[in-house]
Design a protein around this motif. Sequence first.
Motif, mmCIF file in Angstrom:
data_model
loop_
_atom_site.group_PDB
_atom_site.id
_atom_site.type_symbol
_atom_site.label_atom_id
_atom_site.label_comp_id
_atom_site.label_asym_id
_atom_site.label_seq_id
_atom_site.Cartn_x
_atom_site.Cartn_y
_atom_site.Cartn_z
ATOM 1 N N ALA A 412 -64.835 22.952 18.083
ATOM 2 C CA ALA A 412 -64.448 24.236 17.502
ATOM 3 C C ALA A 412 -63.527 25.009 18.435
ATOM 4 N N GLU A 413 -63.821 24.993 19.730
ATOM 5 C CA GLU A 413 -62.968 25.692 20.690
ATOM 6 C C GLU A 413 -61.573 25.094 20.712
ATOM 7 N N LYS A 414 -61.484 23.793 20.667
ATOM 8 C CA LYS A 414 -60.180 23.138 20.664
ATOM 9 C C LYS A 414 -59.419 23.472 19.379
ATOM 10 N N ALA A 415 -60.118 23.469 18.247
ATOM 11 C CA ALA A 415 -59.466 23.801 16.978
ATOM 12 C C ALA A 415 -58.931 25.234 17.000
ATOM 13 N N ARG A 416 -59.690 26.160 17.595
ATOM 14 C CA ARG A 416 -59.228 27.550 17.676
ATOM 15 C C ARG A 416 -57.997 27.672 18.571
ATOM 16 N N TYR A 423 -62.616 23.344 8.224
ATOM 17 C CA TYR A 423 -63.147 23.726 6.910
ATOM 18 C C TYR A 423 -64.486 23.022 6.721
ATOM 19 N N LEU A 424 -65.580 23.803 6.698
ATOM 20 C CA LEU A 424 -66.914 23.252 6.487
ATOM 21 C C LEU A 424 -67.397 23.564 5.075
ATOM 22 N N GLU A 491 -70.481 29.872 13.190
ATOM 23 C CA GLU A 491 -70.369 29.688 14.628
ATOM 24 C C GLU A 491 -69.246 28.710 14.963
ATOM 25 N N TYR A 492 -68.933 27.817 14.011
ATOM 26 C CA TYR A 492 -67.934 26.785 14.273
ATOM 27 C C TYR A 492 -66.778 26.775 13.281
ATOM 28 N N ALA A 493 -66.988 27.182 12.040
ATOM 29 C CA ALA A 493 -65.988 27.013 10.992
ATOM 30 C C ALA A 493 -65.023 28.191 10.926
ATOM 31 N N LYS A 541 -64.744 36.160 11.660
ATOM 32 C CA LYS A 541 -63.319 35.966 11.366
ATOM 33 C C LYS A 541 -63.070 34.606 10.698
ATOM 34 N N ALA A 542 -63.762 34.407 9.600
ATOM 35 C CA ALA A 542 -63.656 33.152 8.852
ATOM 36 C C ALA A 542 -63.409 33.450 7.376
#
Length: 736
Positions: A412-416, A423-424, A491-493, A541-542
């Motif tokens: 998730a950190e890398k994707a941000r 997309y979950l 928390e991740y999406a 922020k999703a």
Amino acid sequence: MTNHPPSPHSLTPAERDLRHLARLYGVIVEYRDVDSRPQRASEKALVRALQLLDCPIQNANQAAESIATRRTELWNMPLPPVVVAWDGELEIAVRLPASAAKGKARCRIELEEGEPIEWDADLAAAPATRAKKIDRTSYVVKRIRAPRELPSGYHRLRIELPANHSRTAARAPASLPRQRGEQSHEALVLSAPRVAYADEKTDGGDAWGVFLPLYALHSERSWGAGNLTDLERLIDWVSSLGGNLVATLPLLASEIEFRGDPSPYSPTSRLVWNELYVDIERATGIDDCAAAKKLVASRPFQRELGALRRSELVDYDRQWKLQQQVLELLADDFFERADVDRVEFDEFVKSHPRAVDYCRYKAVRQRNGAPWPIWPARLRKGDVREGDYVERTFRRYLFAQWQIHRQLHRLAEKARRDESLWYLDFPLGVNRFGFDTWRNSELFALDASGGAPPDAFFTKGQNWGFPPLHPRKLREDGYRYFIDCLRMHFEYARILRIDHVMGLHRLYWVPEGFPGRDGVYVRYHRDELFAVLSLESHRYKARIVGENLGTVPDAVNTAMEAHGLMGMYVLQFAANSTKRAIHPLPPENAIASLNTHDIAPFTTFWTGLDIDSRFDLDLLDEAEARDERDELARVRRAMAAFLKKKKLLGEDITDPRRVMQACQNLLASSPAKCVLLNLEDLWLETLPQNTPGTSFERPNWRRKARYALEDFSTFGPIVEMLKEIDRRRGGRMEAR
């Protein structure tokens, strides 16, 4: 359900009373089906639904007495358990006997953060609406406004009414402590932005990406099904081509090691991730644990691993058994070594108490060898003690949960950092015999199942097998379970898809022992559920996507638009032979695609192979299959004409690849905010990931992608197709 509801005059008094009572409990007595024909619930189904909603009724003849009891109960509740303050504006509707609607009401709002707000409200001067006479007592609804705008958050409202108010207090959410005395009444306040989060800087109208179930994604280093490292590599590949969106199916924990349902839409929990997706080769201690390294290098292990990699289907049970052998050795080594720094692990245990509970549940489940409803009474109630499970088993699960969170966090950190939108998918329900129903059994209607009424495809209705949430109990609990489930995903999406978004409004309940066609719709408190969604989306922020495909009432789409939820557009649903076009084109606030995991791949649709398949499965008879083939021929002509008019397709409509590319390019050129491509369509896959209405007849939720990540990511035609999509979406890759 029965067609064509009778007029009210043809109903007996008992039937009229039963329908009235059902409405008081939020049960929908009539609805319109896929063909807009009116349908009504049977008397038997209404009685059973009322019982499931805690109404003490045995038959329709008792409805009149129950109506009086229910009306008195509702009007003797000055405050509902939950109230919504859209954009911070709170108006409180207080139900009172008319004789008590005078004097001062002392109001206090304890904010989630900040100083409380206190004021006195003059009941006599407050606007009054809805006068009602119940059991010789006249009631009014007084509307009290908070003196200022509330900040977003979960707040606690307490109102003390004058001493001559003698009615019983409302049920307060469990999270709110009750005050002594009948004069004090409480409610949870959901202060939420009316419109869910949207950030045009990162998810504007040029986003595009790909979809593939993680279990189907595999690489040279996978252990059968794909893992989180494979997903990370897929995200990197899509990003390198200009895409910024990767979607997959739910990644939630399952009961698969106990031969449970492999469907990702039947998880054991919506609060816990699936350990199967841990990349064992990146697990903590893998390079230092001699026992684990020796096991992995052994011939029997490598032989089994090779068989899993070569298989065209995912063998969940077999793969999990292989993985847990290594995880157990890694866990033993981690907990036994004195020199290991456990700060990160201890923080995980402290911040994820539900994951710890889940691991105890799994250890107890493994020791008992049976689902929780037949455990001893103490364990069924959640009272787990030392000796109820094997400690080593518990530690293995706990170590695995820690690893899945570590790897999810890194992904998730890398994707941000890369501004990728992960997309979950948020499923509608959970396994009837799983962790969530054990830990929160009071919130579920365990003697019913969610489902769908009869339609053209499922003429007998559908029973999805999972128990629906009880609307009143969910509400009285302050929606804590729903909030916790959302937070675990947020928390991740960066984007969360809400499966069957109509479930925020109403859900079709099929009582246990009833056929799928004889269910009833039960209402939920949609404003409160939308408020929770909006509030949590802003906190994390999703973006939120609502799955609004199929037969969806206009009110659902209206609510989605009002609250800023993105919808879904699927071209196969939009193909319309009568209008000789693909009608309508995707709206702006939508994720557009050719299909979904429950719909035939594009090549199968275009060639009619899905009709043949459903005929072979006895889901269609000869006449129905013939009609569908005739309609497909008309649709193909209409779609081809439309695509030619848009200068996206030449004369050859027999080549599925050309037509598929034309359709993908059409979506890419549309105003839709996001375009999602099913990777399997790009290589003309004909086998679906899931065939609705089947179980053992098809390998649903188990089929691996035909090509490994290393193969399709370097295949020229696929790369060129995605580069063209990027160009039509605004050229992110070229702009870099």
